[in-house]
Design an enzyme around this catalytic site. Structure first.
Site, PDB file in Angstrom:
ATOM      1  N   GLY A  50       0.569  -1.187   0.021  1.00 14.26           N
ATOM      2  CA  GLY A  50       0.052  -0.050   0.064  1.00 14.26           C
ATOM      3  C   GLY A  50       0.926   1.280   0.119  1.00 14.26           C
ATOM      4  N   PHE A  51       0.971   1.889   1.135  1.00 18.95           N
ATOM      5  CA  PHE A  51       1.769   2.974   1.209  1.00 18.95           C
ATOM      6  C   PHE A  51       1.311   4.066   0.188  1.00 18.95           C
ATOM      7  CE2 PHE A  51       4.589  -0.196   3.186  1.00 18.95           C
ATOM      8  CZ  PHE A  51       4.748   0.426   4.410  1.00 18.95           C
ATOM      9  N   HIS A  52       0.106   4.485   0.248  1.00 19.10           N
ATOM     10  CA  HIS A  52      -0.418   5.393  -0.820  1.00 19.10           C
ATOM     11  C   HIS A  52      -1.965   5.882  -0.287  1.00 19.10           C
ATOM     12  CE1 HIS A  52      -1.868   1.751  -2.801  1.00 19.10           C
ATOM     13  NE2 HIS A  52      -3.177   2.469  -2.846  1.00 19.10           N
ATOM     14  N   ALA A  53      -2.280   6.707  -0.945  1.00 18.82           N
ATOM     15  CA  ALA A  53      -3.650   7.255  -0.756  1.00 18.82           C
ATOM     16  C   ALA A  53      -4.346   7.624  -2.328  1.00 18.82           C
ATOM     17  CB  ALA A  53      -3.769   8.730   0.026  1.00 18.82           C
ATOM     18  N   ARG A  98      -3.347   4.229   3.048  1.00 16.57           N
ATOM     19  CA  ARG A  98      -3.440   2.884   3.548  1.00 16.57           C
ATOM     20  C   ARG A  98      -2.199   1.978   3.552  1.00 16.57           C
ATOM     21  NH1 ARG A  98      -6.820   2.532  -0.877  1.00 16.57           N
ATOM     22  NH2 ARG A  98      -7.301   4.513  -0.294  1.00 16.57           N
TER      23      ARG A  98
END
Ligand code: TYD
Length: 136
Positions: A50-53, A98
């Protein structure tokens, strides 16, 4: 507990002596958007993902097998969610950072998304995300 733009919902389970069935339809109480894309993540390991929006994307996450945890952050508050049952749906709306982690060996994480894949919709840098959310 839930944070803004994120909620857990239990889907209706149609069960009988043969087993269970769950049906998810677009523009329903469970899935409040048109579904343009479905993808799933499996064969995972201890690496967090993830590590993104997303600026303009609604998603429903469901562990159809196994379990995993989801860290959600809207730049003001954070919450951890455990997906460990195929009837547990996690809705994530716009502007939520997230991270997915703690995948069980048998985890299959299915995602229903309101839009087709578009890399331009991603915010992949956490500091950029916080600036975007706080209007810096
Ligand atoms: P990535 O965003 O790193 O996955 P995660 O959110 O689980 O960490 O995506 C991995 C790769 O897959 C990346 O090159 C983008 C690509 N991808 C698609 O082509 N289509 C999709 O629908 C998704 C979600 C990713």
């Amino acid at each position: 507990m839930s944070i803004c733009n994120v909620f857990i919902k239990n889907s209706k389970v149609i069960g009988d002596n043969r087993g269970n069935l769950i049906s998810l339809e677009q523009l329903s109480e469970e899935v409040p958007f048109n579904i343009q894309r479905v993808y799933y993540i499996y064969n995972t390991n201890e690496e967090r993902r993830g590590f993104h929006a997303h600026k303009d994307l609604q998603q429903i996450l469901v562990c159809v097998s196994g379990s995993c945890k989801i860290h959600c952050d809207n730049a003001f508050e954070t919450e951890e969610y455990t997906l460990d049952d195929p009837s547990k749906l996690l809705y994530i709306g716009n502007d939520v950072w997230r991270e997915m982690y703690d995948f069980s060996k048998d985890c299959v994480l299915m995602v229903l998304a309101s839009k087709v894949y578009n890399e331009d919709d991603y915010i992949r840098n956490y500091n950029d995300f916080v600036s975007y959310r706080k209007g810096d």
